[in-house]
Design a protein around this motif. Structure first.
Motif, PDB file in Angstrom:
ATOM      1  N   VAL A   1      12.110  41.332  -1.468  1.00 17.91           N
ATOM      2  CA  VAL A   1      13.264  40.439  -1.294  1.00 17.91           C
ATOM      3  C   VAL A   1      14.461  41.249  -0.798  1.00 17.91           C
ATOM      4  O   VAL A   1      14.813  42.280  -1.393  1.00 17.91           O
ATOM      5  CB  VAL A   1      13.609  39.735  -2.619  1.00 17.91           C
ATOM      6  N   PRO A   2      15.116  40.834   0.285  1.00 16.06           N
ATOM      7  CA  PRO A   2      16.329  41.542   0.745  1.00 16.06           C
ATOM      8  C   PRO A   2      17.517  41.233  -0.160  1.00 16.06           C
ATOM      9  O   PRO A   2      17.782  40.076  -0.490  1.00 16.06           O
ATOM     10  CB  PRO A   2      16.541  40.986   2.150  1.00 16.06           C
ATOM     11  N   VAL A   3      18.212  42.268  -0.587  1.00 15.28           N
ATOM     12  CA  VAL A   3      19.385  42.124  -1.446  1.00 15.28           C
ATOM     13  C   VAL A   3      20.507  42.992  -0.873  1.00 15.28           C
ATOM     14  O   VAL A   3      20.239  44.010  -0.226  1.00 15.28           O
ATOM     15  CB  VAL A   3      19.085  42.542  -2.906  1.00 15.28           C
ATOM     16  N   PRO A   4      21.763  42.625  -1.077  1.00 13.89           N
ATOM     17  CA  PRO A   4      22.872  43.434  -0.562  1.00 13.89           C
ATOM     18  C   PRO A   4      23.021  44.730  -1.341  1.00 13.89           C
ATOM     19  O   PRO A   4      22.624  44.838  -2.501  1.00 13.89           O
ATOM     20  CB  PRO A   4      24.088  42.519  -0.741  1.00 13.89           C
ATOM     21  N   ILE A   5      23.597  45.723  -0.696  1.00 11.91           N
ATOM     22  CA  ILE A   5      23.834  47.031  -1.295  1.00 11.91           C
ATOM     23  C   ILE A   5      25.323  47.184  -1.577  1.00 11.91           C
ATOM     24  O   ILE A   5      26.156  46.778  -0.771  1.00 11.91           O
ATOM     25  CB  ILE A   5      23.357  48.155  -0.357  1.00 11.91           C
ATOM     26  N   THR A   6      25.654  47.765  -2.715  1.00 13.52           N
ATOM     27  CA  THR A   6      27.057  48.023  -3.018  1.00 13.52           C
ATOM     28  C   THR A   6      27.605  49.095  -2.074  1.00 13.52           C
ATOM     29  O   THR A   6      26.851  49.888  -1.482  1.00 13.52           O
ATOM     30  CB  THR A   6      27.216  48.489  -4.469  1.00 13.52           C
ATOM     31  N   THR A   7      28.901  49.100  -1.923  1.00 13.51           N
ATOM     32  CA  THR A   7      29.537  50.064  -1.021  1.00 13.51           C
ATOM     33  C   THR A   7      29.257  51.502  -1.445  1.00 13.51           C
ATOM     34  O   THR A   7      28.957  52.372  -0.616  1.00 13.51           O
ATOM     35  CB  THR A   7      31.054  49.815  -0.992  1.00 13.51           C
ATOM     36  N   LYS A   8      29.316  51.759  -2.739  1.00 15.09           N
ATOM     37  CA  LYS A   8      29.079  53.116  -3.244  1.00 15.09           C
ATOM     38  C   LYS A   8      27.666  53.576  -2.933  1.00 15.09           C
ATOM     39  O   LYS A   8      27.449  54.717  -2.511  1.00 15.09           O
ATOM     40  CB  LYS A   8      29.336  53.144  -4.752  1.00 15.09           C
ATOM     41  N   ARG A   9      26.675  52.692  -3.139  1.00 20.13           N
ATOM     42  CA  ARG A   9      25.287  53.073  -2.885  1.00 20.13           C
ATOM     43  C   ARG A   9      25.013  53.218  -1.383  1.00 20.13           C
ATOM     44  O   ARG A   9      24.202  54.053  -0.982  1.00 20.13           O
ATOM     45  CB  ARG A   9      24.335  52.057  -3.503  1.00 20.13           C
ATOM     46  N   SER A  10      25.675  52.421  -0.557  1.00 23.23           N
ATOM     47  CA  SER A  10      25.454  52.543   0.880  1.00 23.23           C
ATOM     48  C   SER A  10      25.908  53.904   1.386  1.00 23.23           C
ATOM     49  O   SER A  10      25.236  54.521   2.227  1.00 23.23           O
ATOM     50  CB  SER A  10      26.182  51.421   1.616  1.00 23.23           C
ATOM     51  N   TYR A  11      27.048  54.412   0.876  1.00 24.37           N
ATOM     52  CA  TYR A  11      27.494  55.749   1.258  1.00 24.37           C
ATOM     53  C   TYR A  11      26.528  56.811   0.731  1.00 24.37           C
ATOM     54  O   TYR A  11      26.244  57.802   1.417  1.00 24.37           O
ATOM     55  CB  TYR A  11      28.898  56.008   0.725  1.00 24.37           C
ATOM     56  N   PHE A  12      26.033  56.600  -0.488  1.00 19.11           N
ATOM     57  CA  PHE A  12      25.079  57.555  -1.056  1.00 19.11           C
ATOM     58  C   PHE A  12      23.803  57.628  -0.221  1.00 19.11           C
ATOM     59  O   PHE A  12      23.302  58.722   0.090  1.00 19.11           O
ATOM     60  CB  PHE A  12      24.740  57.159  -2.496  1.00 19.11           C
ATOM     61  N   LEU A  13      23.268  56.463   0.169  1.00 17.51           N
ATOM     62  CA  LEU A  13      22.042  56.447   0.969  1.00 17.51           C
ATOM     63  C   LEU A  13      22.251  57.093   2.334  1.00 17.51           C
ATOM     64  O   LEU A  13      21.378  57.809   2.835  1.00 17.51           O
ATOM     65  CB  LEU A  13      21.547  55.013   1.131  1.00 17.51           C
ATOM     66  N   ALA A  14      23.421  56.852   2.949  1.00 22.39           N
ATOM     67  CA  ALA A  14      23.688  57.436   4.261  1.00 22.39           C
ATOM     68  C   ALA A  14      23.688  58.962   4.193  1.00 22.39           C
ATOM     69  O   ALA A  14      23.051  59.640   5.015  1.00 22.39           O
ATOM     70  CB  ALA A  14      25.022  56.927   4.795  1.00 22.39           C
ATOM     71  N   MET A  15      24.367  59.536   3.200  1.00 19.06           N
ATOM     72  CA  MET A  15      24.410  60.996   3.079  1.00 19.06           C
ATOM     73  C   MET A  15      23.058  61.546   2.646  1.00 19.06           C
ATOM     74  O   MET A  15      22.636  62.622   3.097  1.00 19.06           O
ATOM     75  CB  MET A  15      25.495  61.392   2.084  1.00 19.06           C
TER      76      MET A  15
END
Length: 217
Positions: free
Chosen positions: A146-160
């Motif tokens: 199921v697609p779910v939104p990502i929090t802003t903090k986790r999106s930065y963590f995943l990018a790095m």
């Protein structure tokens, strides 16, 4: 508007923390002095409004950058933050050298080439940030992605995290600063393995959009 944008827009309120040590009427602290001078008139109205405590890593120096600070924390292994700081400094130096060389060799407009490594790092992280992710939810004995939104903090963590993983997956004969500099430059220009990984994740969320309602059921 695409499916990903609609989901991100409708669920933007979930990007905020659901729990906090401060009540909702507390305001965010302003550490930078230039912003304090800009908002001097507004701050005079907040004398009786409670303010959140600034985090211990907050600094007013022009050399402080939250993105670099987080990147150092993610590079650090076994508490050796001095080595991580050195590796990131060498990475930024290599980015600066590479972009300066491209600017000197360019025949057209040279001002369009960005030679600021910190700006390129921030641009690379922004380009690598995912909007959605898939999570396994079981309904009626069947497990759905199921697609779910990502929090802003986790999106930065995943990018790095993806940038570091892509750099460490390359050949071992090349040093980490050099490999990380390649990945950051590729991501800053919207290409490379990390951008492909983000696009693949979004494509997977798009293909599983029919199961999005299971997130609330």
């Amino acid at each position: 508007m695409s499916f990903l944008s609609k989901i991100a827009e409708k669920t933007s309120r979930f990007s905020l923390r659901l729990m906090s040590v401060y009540p909702t009427h507390y305001v965010e602290p302003i550490v930078q002095k230039d912003k304090q001078l800009e908002q001097k008139n507004d701050l005079s109205k907040l004398y009786h409004v409670p303010i959140k405590a600034a985090v211990n890593k907050s600094s007013d120096t022009i050399f402080h950058d939250d993105t670099k600070h987080k990147m150092i924390n993610y590079i650090t292994k076994k508490g050796n933050s001095a080595l991580a700081r050195t590796l990131l400094s060498k990475t930024l130096e290599l980015i600066k050298r590479t972009q300066t060389e491209h600017m000197n060799l360019a025949k057209g407009e040279k001002t369009t080439i960005n030679t600021n490594p910190e700006t390129l790092l921030q641009q690379a992280v922004e380009n690598c940030r995912p909007l959605l992710q898939v999570t396994a939810i079981k309904r009626g004995g069947v497990t759905y992605q199921v697609p779910v939104p990502i929090t802003t903090k986790r999106s930065y963590f995943l990018a790095m995290k993806w940038l570091l993983e892509a750099a460490r997956e390359k050949e071992r004969k090349v040093s980490l600063p050099e490999k990380l500099a390649w990945e950051i430059l590729d991501a800053a220009h919207g290409q490379g393995r990390v951008i492909k990984r983000k696009d693949d994740l979004h494509r997977q969320c798009e293909s599983n959009r029919a199961y999005a309602h299971y997130r609330w059921s």
